[in-house]
Design an enzyme around this catalytic site. Sequence first.
Site, short mmCIF file in Angstrom:
data_model
loop_
_atom_site.label_atom_id
_atom_site.label_comp_id
_atom_site.label_asym_id
_atom_site.label_seq_id
_atom_site.Cartn_x
_atom_site.Cartn_y
_atom_site.Cartn_z
CE1 TYR A 148 17.86 46.83 3.74
CE2 TYR A 148 16.52 48.84 4.01
CZ TYR A 148 16.63 47.41 3.69
OH TYR A 148 15.61 46.64 3.65
CG HIS A 196 18.50 45.02 -0.36
ND1 HIS A 196 18.72 43.48 -0.56
CD2 HIS A 196 18.68 45.26 0.97
CE1 HIS A 196 18.75 43.07 0.57
NE2 HIS A 196 18.75 44.18 1.48
CD GLU A 207 22.54 41.59 3.71
OE1 GLU A 207 23.16 42.33 4.05
OE2 GLU A 207 21.19 41.37 3.96
CD GLU A 263 26.11 44.85 2.73
OE1 GLU A 263 26.95 45.72 3.30
OE2 GLU A 263 25.24 44.33 3.34
CG ASP A 319 25.98 42.27 6.35
OD1 ASP A 319 26.14 41.49 7.36
OD2 ASP A 319 25.08 43.02 6.40
CB THR A 334 22.00 43.92 -0.15
OG1 THR A 334 22.16 43.33 1.18
CG2 THR A 334 21.79 42.90 -1.16
#
Length: 429
Positions: free
Chosen positions: A127, A132, A201, A203, A235, A361
Amino acid sequence: MSRLVDASHAPDLLSWLEAANDPATDFPIQNLPFGRFKRLGDTGAWRIGVAIGDQVLDLGQAALIDSQDMHQLMRQGQVPRQAMRQAISMGLRQGSADEARFRAALLPMEQVEMGLPCEIGDYTDFYTSIHHATTVGKLFRPDNPLLPNYQWVPIGYHGRASSVAVSAPGLGHAFARPKGQVKAPDADAPLLKPSGRLDFELELGAFIARPNLLGEPVSMAEAEAHVFGLALFNDWSARDIQAWEYQPLGPFLSKNFASTVSPWMVTLEALAPFRSAFVRPATQPQPLPYLDSDANREQGGLDIELEVWLQTSQMRERGQEALRLMQANYQDAYWTLAQLVAHHTVNGCNLRAGDLLGSGTQSGPRPEQGGSLLELSQGGKQAITLANGETRTFLEDGDTVILRGYCQREGFRRIGFGECRGTLLPARA
Ligand code: MN
């Protein structure tokens, strides 16, 4: 800590393969990412290849490897890996004495099917974008957006490797809209129904190279030697299922119905020219010593431009190309790759070759740089209008989401990641 810039990165290096010298290609001779492929229609095992221009170099056919076990190749130390990169670079460059042997080992990309880059044993999602985390935190907890642990500990959760699939041309990784428990804010009870708030998401996925033994943490100094390379990673997330299920243990069925990874692992060797400083403002908590090193501060970051593109079914029917939704840069991440590895193993947890670490993200600092529709549509409250007039809060059936990534820096050849492409299909009856 990081891999060095050497002759394989020289911007004027050219290949005898003309397509590799096209300024628009993601795969010039300076890149050389690894993946697994088979000829279309071949029912045999995956073979290890390297992308070059519009071709795949079959490493076995070129007599560069004698096993088709990607984990074995990934587990090698940095010295053999550097040597392999040099050998491939030498064979593909203009004037190579081995041109005939290498040329005989090429297959056009359009004649191959790509597999997952390697077998993925475990998958952890982090994360690492504070932008985000803050924006999403505001939506879920308006009075308490960024939880107090965020600036101290790299937040993550254990995801599920079984539902990670590879991108492909066309619709790519196509999957049905998932069903799950959803509770409307004013309802007394949840219902089982197809998710109405399906999201992407943006990533990056890092693939682990060298394993560490159970009980033996990896230090910051060693961390990047345990990373093979990066691919694009989507994701997919069901926000309505997530909102109902996430407390107190975090995401579960809202995340594990599908994840898409791009087929080519861009190595840390290839990324060496695109390092950036890791900067933690003096007003914020500094990383604890096990997450800190001089090398990490000087060049722990990676300057990778990331983009999300969308092609709706209406656009596809009308022959319209995908439109770009947003753009961010991985160097804005709050934690570096080395910090993720050091943190993941600090308790003795063992990472294994082929494990996948999602970056989380990646959103930029500006509102239009949200790495998910949740952010771009302000939690579904403000529809975004596409250039063709359609609007979106969350994804509609038939939407194809395409992630792209590339590195571009003065004095170096641009390299890219290819595409990570997936399509949302209608829920099963
Ligand atoms: Mn994620």
